[in-house]
Design an enzyme around this catalytic site. Structure first.
Site, PDB file in Angstrom:
ATOM      1  N   THR A   1       0.831  -1.206   0.000  1.00  0.00           N
ATOM      2  CA  THR A   1       0.000   0.000   0.000  1.00  0.00           C
ATOM      3  C   THR A   1       0.869   1.262   0.000  1.00  0.00           C
ATOM      4  O   THR A   1       0.583   2.223  -0.716  1.00  0.00           O
ATOM      5  CB  THR A   1      -0.938  -0.001   1.226  1.00  0.00           C
ATOM      6  OG1 THR A   1      -1.669  -1.225   1.216  1.00  0.00           O
ATOM      7  CG2 THR A   1      -1.899   1.159   1.208  1.00  0.00           C
TER       8      THR A   1
ATOM      9  N   HIS B   1       2.115   1.719  -3.455  1.00  0.00           N
ATOM     10  CA  HIS B   1       1.036   2.190  -4.329  1.00  0.00           C
ATOM     11  C   HIS B   1       0.756   3.679  -4.095  1.00  0.00           C
ATOM     12  O   HIS B   1       0.527   4.429  -5.035  1.00  0.00           O
ATOM     13  CB  HIS B   1      -0.244   1.389  -4.081  1.00  0.00           C
ATOM     14  CG  HIS B   1      -0.252   0.035  -4.726  1.00  0.00           C
ATOM     15  ND1 HIS B   1      -0.139  -0.149  -6.084  1.00  0.00           N
ATOM     16  CD2 HIS B   1      -0.361  -1.207  -4.197  1.00  0.00           C
ATOM     17  CE1 HIS B   1      -0.178  -1.447  -6.363  1.00  0.00           C
ATOM     18  NE2 HIS B   1      -0.302  -2.111  -5.221  1.00  0.00           N
TER      19      HIS B   1
HETATM   20 ZN   LIG Z   1      -0.219  -2.651   4.898  1.00  0.00          ZN
END
Ligand SMILES: [Zn+2]
Ligand SMILES: [Zn+2]
Length: 344
Positions: free
Chosen positions: A40, A43
């Site tokens: 994440t 990203h």
């Molecule tokens: Zn995470």
């Protein structure tokens, strides 16, 4: 003053000096011991996932309580804690239905509010969990991914005696493997292209592991499961991996899409295949009410990280840490904001 890594805009992460934050009413001040780098973060850094810059990233963390604001009970200075980063509003239609992970006003520490790629971090007391005494502080930084994996296991509703296929033996895949074994699956079969990760899948007790790029692997899974697994859990986040899932699952089986793909990624389904074989495709997002169970799984030894290859970076090397995560050589990359910790 203390340091924090501020995300200003895609591809820009900057080390800044900050005052130590003051815990206000209901808040806890934490000296960050360890913060995991996760897909994440990468990203967000790339501009591929939601965030709210300028903001300090880092949402998988543990540390030591350094202060509590007025009204906080049950936590004290010196407590070792892990933090559930996902803060739901409590009043949107989803929260009022009990689906807090779908909250329309969700805030997340290290995503939309300042997180733990920093020496200090504040969190509402509702998000802060004391670590069981025999769980190492470093392992506390894995509670968040474990709590999310528990959501995936819950979604799949795995019954004891069922056969489960896990796609990917990275950090999430190996956590999932351990959790699925703990709920009593008969066989857990793993598909993973990297040989060193296949070795780890064996160490964590999978029944069989193979390379998904070899066509005979898919046939072997079908043979071993008498035609297909009850559940297939995709922990890769790539369309190539998802594409294997309908072939690996039995009629009436469940597919869990757990990995976070890129925005542009899509996947084609054969509609008659879904229809005739009555397949169930499940999403799994975040960690509604699973954080305490994640800590319990660590405490009980249902999840352990002793075979993990871990690379640790000091905070000023945050860019390097993200690059190392991307390279994928280590199972987990950790940022260690305290200066004293060295690589093992
Ligand atoms: Zn995470
Ligand atoms: Zn809400």
């Amino acid at each position: 003053v203390v340091q924090a890594a501020l995300f200003r805009r895609p591809k820009t992460l900057e080390l800044v000096d900050r005052e130590i934050p003051d815990p206000r009413s209901g808040e806890v001040l934490i000296r960050v011991s360890v913060c995991g780098v996760c897909g994440t973060d990468v990203h967000i850094f790339d501009g591929e996932a939601k965030s709210n810059p300028p903001v300090v990233l880092g949402h998988e963390f543990s540390g030591i309580v350094e202060g509590v604001g007025p009204g906080v009970t049950g936590l004290r200075e010196g407590d070792a804690v892990a933090v559930d980063p996902n803060i739901f509003c409590g009043y949107c239609p989803y929260c009022r239905r009990g689906q807090v992970h779908l909250c329309e006003n969700l805030r997340a520490i290290g995503v939309t509010v300042d997180g733990a790629f920093a020496e200090y971090c504040k969190a509402p007391a509702s998000q802060v969990y004391r670590l069981p005494s025999d769980v190492a502080v470093e392992w506390g930084a894995f509670a968040e991914p474990i709590s999310c994996a528990l959501r995936g296991v819950d979604r799949a509703q795995i019954q004891s005696g069922e056969d489960v296929v896990i796609l990917g033996a990275g950090n999430i895949g190996l956590i999932m493997l351990q959790l699925v074994r703990a709920v009593g699956a008969r066989q857990v079969l793993v598909l993973e292209p990297l040989p060193e990760r296949r070795v780890l899948a064996r160490k964590y007790g999978c029944s069989w592991v193979g390379d998904p790029r070899e066509p005979e692997s898919l046939e072997t899974v079908k043979d071993l499961t008498d035609g297909g697994a009850d559940v297939v859990i995709e922990c890769v986040g790539k369309p190539e991996a998802v594409a294997h899932t309908p072939q690996l699952v039995r009629a009436g089986g469940r597919i869990v899409i757990f990995g976070m793909a890129e925005k542009k990624d899509t996947f084609t389904l054969n509609l008659q295949d879904i229809f005739y074989r009555e397949l169930t495709i499940l999403g799994s997002v975040l960690n509604p009410f699973t954080f305490a169970r994640a800590l319990a799984a660590l405490e009980a030894g249902q999840v352990n990280l002793e075979h993990y290859t871990i690379r640790r970076f000091p905070l000023p090397e945050i860019q390097h840490a993200l690059a190392e995560h991307r390279r994928g050589k280590y199972l987990k990359v950790l940022v260690v904001p305290g200066k004293e910790i060295k690589n093992r």
